[in-house]
Design an enzyme around this catalytic site. Structure first.
Site, short mmCIF file in Angstrom:
data_model
loop_
_atom_site.label_atom_id
_atom_site.label_comp_id
_atom_site.label_asym_id
_atom_site.label_seq_id
_atom_site.Cartn_x
_atom_site.Cartn_y
_atom_site.Cartn_z
N SER A 144 0.83 -1.19 0.00
CA SER A 144 0.00 0.00 0.00
C SER A 144 0.87 1.25 0.00
O SER A 144 1.58 1.50 -0.97
CB SER A 144 -0.98 -0.05 1.18
N HIS A 180 -4.67 -1.70 -4.04
CA HIS A 180 -6.03 -2.12 -3.65
C HIS A 180 -7.02 -1.86 -4.80
O HIS A 180 -8.14 -1.39 -4.60
CB HIS A 180 -6.48 -1.38 -2.38
#
Length: 253
Positions: A144, A180
């Site tokens: 991330s 994501h």
């Protein structure tokens, strides 16, 4: 073969290596298997050429939260990895940050606020130290925010619940990065818009469970910890149109 540190021979990756992922610390559950750390870490150790890999976890994207550090140490307990961490809040937890990081085989960066992450790194000169490590063959990577940070930028919730473009990454990789991609509905349309209007350069994006392996600035492959997921390249055509091209990942075991 690398140099020696504290009597230990360091074996480095033969090219600067980045693993930029949307992968968690643990592998997804599979029938008949107990919980285990994500196979991406074994890949990182193999890329570093380390049989007894030293791995250092950086959690500045969440402000060095004790609960996260505890979870990471518990996850790696009993594995072949020799775990450590570098904290910067409220002050560095090691006397010589450069020496500690240069002695690692793998440096892994957790998720959170990518804007805060790179700002704190720059205040401490960690951006320069990490680049030294990367160029010396320490495998660097993360999830991330720990994926976006190596790129020119990406999409982030660092500034609120509505995603915004982020253009102040370290820029070691001259692409942007979308993480994501399949699990948060704002991600795909925003990355298309940011690439389409020229805010961000060509982007490499990952579904949850997918990582991108770079040697230098070259994308070698995409890898996945589960079936049915993908990576993507999002690029802008001469007419301003946006093209999304799937990059099929290799399934890790």
């Amino acid at each position: 073969m690398g140099n020696a540190s504290n009597g230990r021979t360091i074996v480095a990756a033969n090219e600067p290596t980045i693993l930029a992922t949307s992968m968690g610390i643990f592998a997804p559950g599979r029938a008949g298997r107990s919980r285990r750390i994500n196979p991406v870490f074994d890949l990182a150790a193999d890329l570093a050429g380390a049989a007894d890999p030293r791995i250092c976890f950086l959690d500045q994207a969440q402000g060095d939260q004790p609960a996260m550090l505890t979870r990471v140490y518990e996850g790696f307990a009993g594995s072949r990895f020799r775990m450590s961490h570098l904290a910067l809040f409220p002050m560095p937890n090691v006397d010589d940050v450069r020496a500690h990081l240069r002695a690692q085989d793998v440096i892994w960066v957790g998720g959170g606020s990518v804007a805060n992450l790179v700002a704190v790194w720059r205040v401490h000169g960690l951006d320069e130290i990490l680049r030294e490590c990367w160029e010396a063959g320490v495998v660097v990577g993360g999830v991330s925010a720990g994926s976006i940070c190596w790129h020119a930028g990406g999409a982030t919730d660092s500034f609120g619940t509505t995603l915004r473009g982020f253009t102040d990454g370290l820029g070691w990789l001259p692409y942007s990065n979308g993480v994501h991609y399949d699990s948060e509905e704002q991600r795909r349309p925003l990355m298309h818009r940011l690439v389409g209007d020229g805010t961000l350069p060509t982007s490499r994006c990952t579904d949850d469970g997918v990582g991108l392996l770079y040697r230098g600035e070259r994308l070698v492959e995409a890898v996945a910890d589960r079936p049915g997921v993908s990576a993507y390249e999002v690029s802008r055509g001469p007419d301003g149109s946006v093209r999304e091209t799937p990059i099929g990942p290799r399934l890790l075991d």
